[in-house]
Scaffold this motif. Structure first.
Motif, PDB file in Angstrom:
ATOM      1  N   ASP A 123      15.910 -11.531  -6.757  1.00  0.00           N
ATOM      2  CA  ASP A 123      14.497 -11.156  -6.857  1.00  0.00           C
ATOM      3  C   ASP A 123      14.197  -9.956  -5.965  1.00  0.00           C
ATOM      4  OD1 ASP A 123      13.705 -13.203  -8.703  1.00  0.00           O
ATOM      5  OD2 ASP A 123      13.825 -14.643  -7.057  1.00  0.00           O
ATOM      6  N   GLU A 124      14.798  -9.927  -4.777  1.00  0.00           N
ATOM      7  CA  GLU A 124      14.624  -8.782  -3.886  1.00  0.00           C
ATOM      8  C   GLU A 124      15.301  -7.539  -4.451  1.00  0.00           C
ATOM      9  OE1 GLU A 124      15.970  -9.888   0.024  1.00  0.00           O
ATOM     10  OE2 GLU A 124      14.431 -11.450   0.215  1.00  0.00           O
ATOM     11  N   LEU A 125      16.438  -7.741  -5.114  1.00  0.00           N
ATOM     12  CA  LEU A 125      17.139  -6.613  -5.723  1.00  0.00           C
ATOM     13  C   LEU A 125      16.290  -5.987  -6.833  1.00  0.00           C
ATOM     14  CD1 LEU A 125      19.699  -4.892  -5.800  1.00  0.00           C
ATOM     15  CD2 LEU A 125      20.702  -6.581  -7.355  1.00  0.00           C
ATOM     16  N   VAL A 126      15.617  -6.809  -7.610  1.00  0.00           N
ATOM     17  CA  VAL A 126      14.721  -6.292  -8.653  1.00  0.00           C
ATOM     18  C   VAL A 126      13.605  -5.461  -8.021  1.00  0.00           C
ATOM     19  CG1 VAL A 126      13.013  -6.928 -10.408  1.00  0.00           C
ATOM     20  CG2 VAL A 126      15.207  -8.104 -10.341  1.00  0.00           C
ATOM     21  N   GLU A 127      13.054  -5.929  -6.902  1.00  0.00           N
ATOM     22  CA  GLU A 127      11.994  -5.177  -6.225  1.00  0.00           C
ATOM     23  C   GLU A 127      12.512  -3.831  -5.724  1.00  0.00           C
ATOM     24  OE1 GLU A 127       8.735  -5.852  -6.282  1.00  0.00           O
ATOM     25  OE2 GLU A 127       9.382  -7.513  -7.561  1.00  0.00           O
ATOM     26  N   LYS A 128      13.734  -3.805  -5.186  1.00  0.00           N
ATOM     27  CA  LYS A 128      14.332  -2.538  -4.745  1.00  0.00           C
ATOM     28  C   LYS A 128      14.497  -1.582  -5.921  1.00  0.00           C
ATOM     29  CE  LYS A 128      17.157  -4.242  -0.908  1.00  0.00           C
ATOM     30  NZ  LYS A 128      18.551  -4.407  -0.445  1.00  0.00           N
ATOM     31  N   ILE A 129      14.915  -2.135  -7.059  1.00  0.00           N
ATOM     32  CA  ILE A 129      15.101  -1.307  -8.256  1.00  0.00           C
ATOM     33  C   ILE A 129      13.755  -0.747  -8.713  1.00  0.00           C
ATOM     34  CG2 ILE A 129      15.722  -1.374 -10.705  1.00  0.00           C
ATOM     35  CD1 ILE A 129      17.956  -3.397  -9.881  1.00  0.00           C
ATOM     36  N   LYS A 130      12.713  -1.587  -8.722  1.00  0.00           N
ATOM     37  CA  LYS A 130      11.379  -1.129  -9.129  1.00  0.00           C
ATOM     38  C   LYS A 130      10.894   0.018  -8.257  1.00  0.00           C
ATOM     39  CE  LYS A 130       9.548  -5.354 -11.187  1.00  0.00           C
ATOM     40  NZ  LYS A 130       8.541  -6.426 -11.068  1.00  0.00           N
ATOM     41  N   GLU A 131      11.186  -0.043  -6.959  1.00  0.00           N
ATOM     42  CA  GLU A 131      10.776   1.018  -6.036  1.00  0.00           C
ATOM     43  C   GLU A 131      11.467   2.343  -6.347  1.00  0.00           C
ATOM     44  OE1 GLU A 131      11.527  -0.404  -2.080  1.00  0.00           O
ATOM     45  OE2 GLU A 131      10.112  -2.069  -2.297  1.00  0.00           O
ATOM     46  N   LYS A 132      12.689   2.300  -6.834  1.00  0.00           N
ATOM     47  CA  LYS A 132      13.464   3.511  -7.121  1.00  0.00           C
ATOM     48  C   LYS A 132      13.113   4.153  -8.466  1.00  0.00           C
ATOM     49  CE  LYS A 132      16.808   3.820  -3.898  1.00  0.00           C
ATOM     50  NZ  LYS A 132      17.417   4.985  -3.319  1.00  0.00           N
ATOM     51  N   LEU A 133      12.544   3.376  -9.381  1.00  0.00           N
ATOM     52  CA  LEU A 133      12.273   3.886 -10.719  1.00  0.00           C
ATOM     53  C   LEU A 133      11.080   4.842 -10.711  1.00  0.00           C
ATOM     54  CD1 LEU A 133      12.663   0.679 -12.928  1.00  0.00           C
ATOM     55  CD2 LEU A 133      14.314   2.521 -12.617  1.00  0.00           C
ATOM     56  N   PRO A 134      11.144   5.887 -11.524  1.00  0.00           N
ATOM     57  CA  PRO A 134       9.984   6.778 -11.669  1.00  0.00           C
ATOM     58  C   PRO A 134       8.808   5.999 -12.248  1.00  0.00           C
ATOM     59  CG  PRO A 134      11.942   7.725 -12.707  1.00  0.00           C
ATOM     60  CD  PRO A 134      12.275   6.323 -12.332  1.00  0.00           C
ATOM     61  N   GLU A 135       7.594   6.533 -12.093  1.00  0.00           N
ATOM     62  CA  GLU A 135       6.404   5.794 -12.513  1.00  0.00           C
ATOM     63  C   GLU A 135       6.334   5.572 -14.017  1.00  0.00           C
ATOM     64  OE1 GLU A 135       2.618   8.604 -13.029  1.00  0.00           O
ATOM     65  OE2 GLU A 135       3.324   8.460 -10.966  1.00  0.00           O
ATOM     66  N   ASN A 136       7.014   6.385 -14.817  1.00  0.00           N
ATOM     67  CA  ASN A 136       6.964   6.192 -16.264  1.00  0.00           C
ATOM     68  C   ASN A 136       8.090   5.271 -16.778  1.00  0.00           C
ATOM     69  OD1 ASN A 136       8.866   8.113 -15.650  1.00  0.00           O
ATOM     70  ND2 ASN A 136       8.308   9.500 -17.301  1.00  0.00           N
ATOM     71  N   TYR A 137       8.836   4.654 -15.865  1.00  0.00           N
ATOM     72  CA  TYR A 137       9.837   3.644 -16.201  1.00  0.00           C
ATOM     73  C   TYR A 137       9.260   2.290 -15.807  1.00  0.00           C
ATOM     74  CZ  TYR A 137      13.624   7.109 -16.726  1.00  0.00           C
ATOM     75  OH  TYR A 137      14.422   8.146 -17.140  1.00  0.00           O
ATOM     76  N   GLU A 138       9.502   1.274 -16.629  1.00  0.00           N
ATOM     77  CA  GLU A 138       8.912  -0.035 -16.347  1.00  0.00           C
ATOM     78  C   GLU A 138       9.879  -1.170 -16.687  1.00  0.00           C
ATOM     79  OE1 GLU A 138       5.250  -2.820 -17.977  1.00  0.00           O
ATOM     80  OE2 GLU A 138       5.563  -0.845 -18.839  1.00  0.00           O
ATOM     81  N   ILE A 139      10.108  -2.048 -15.721  1.00  0.00           N
ATOM     82  CA  ILE A 139      10.873  -3.261 -15.990  1.00  0.00           C
ATOM     83  C   ILE A 139       9.903  -4.257 -16.621  1.00  0.00           C
ATOM     84  CG2 ILE A 139      12.148  -5.202 -15.001  1.00  0.00           C
ATOM     85  CD1 ILE A 139      13.113  -3.310 -12.804  1.00  0.00           C
ATOM     86  N   THR A 140      10.137  -4.582 -17.886  1.00  0.00           N
ATOM     87  CA  THR A 140       9.224  -5.485 -18.589  1.00  0.00           C
ATOM     88  C   THR A 140       9.631  -6.944 -18.434  1.00  0.00           C
ATOM     89  OG1 THR A 140      10.460  -5.286 -20.651  1.00  0.00           O
ATOM     90  CG2 THR A 140       8.629  -3.748 -20.302  1.00  0.00           C
ATOM     91  N   ARG A 141      10.914  -7.151 -18.158  1.00  0.00           N
ATOM     92  CA  ARG A 141      11.431  -8.521 -18.017  1.00  0.00           C
ATOM     93  C   ARG A 141      12.794  -8.447 -17.353  1.00  0.00           C
ATOM     94  NH1 ARG A 141      13.372 -11.806 -23.318  1.00  0.00           N
ATOM     95  NH2 ARG A 141      14.905 -13.029 -22.228  1.00  0.00           N
ATOM     96  N   TYR A 142      13.149  -9.532 -16.679  1.00  0.00           N
ATOM     97  CA  TYR A 142      14.518  -9.643 -16.177  1.00  0.00           C
ATOM     98  C   TYR A 142      14.934 -11.106 -16.188  1.00  0.00           C
ATOM     99  CZ  TYR A 142      12.817 -11.093 -11.522  1.00  0.00           C
ATOM    100  OH  TYR A 142      12.231 -11.767 -10.480  1.00  0.00           O
TER     101      TYR A 142
END
Length: 92
Positions: free
Chosen positions: A20-39
């Motif tokens: 769950d923390e790894l997903v948050e780290k990934i979200k922080e690195k993604l540009p604003e027009n990229y979106e994780i919709t599910r994992y």
């Protein structure tokens, strides 16, 4: 405007990594027009779990998934990534 749904498996570098923390780290690195919709957390073997990420990216992304792959590889705790599928979606 259409988007592209990328399904990617992300393998952590250790069984001790909190996914769950790894997903948050990934979200922080993604540009604003990229979106994780599910994992999803997917069991691999011997206590190791991978992440299956569903990421929406702009259709006109230069280089296709290359930029996304580079971003994911640059996140601390990510050992390996694999792009499993790429789908064009007209609306989400």
């Amino acid at each position: 405007m259409a988007k592209v749904l990328v399904v990617a498996s992300v393998y952590p570098s250790s069984t001790d990594i909190n996914l769950d923390e790894l997903v948050e780290k990934i979200k922080e690195k993604l540009p604003e027009n990229y979106e994780i919709t599910r994992y999803d957390k997917v069991p691999i073997a011997f206590g190791l779990n991978a992440l299956k990420l569903y990421i929406l990216i702009p259709e006109e992304s230069e280089g296709g998934t290359s930029k996304l792959e580079e971003l994911l590889q640059g996140v601390e705790g990510v050992e390996e990534i694999e792009i499993e599928a790429v789908h064009r979606v007209s609306s989400y």
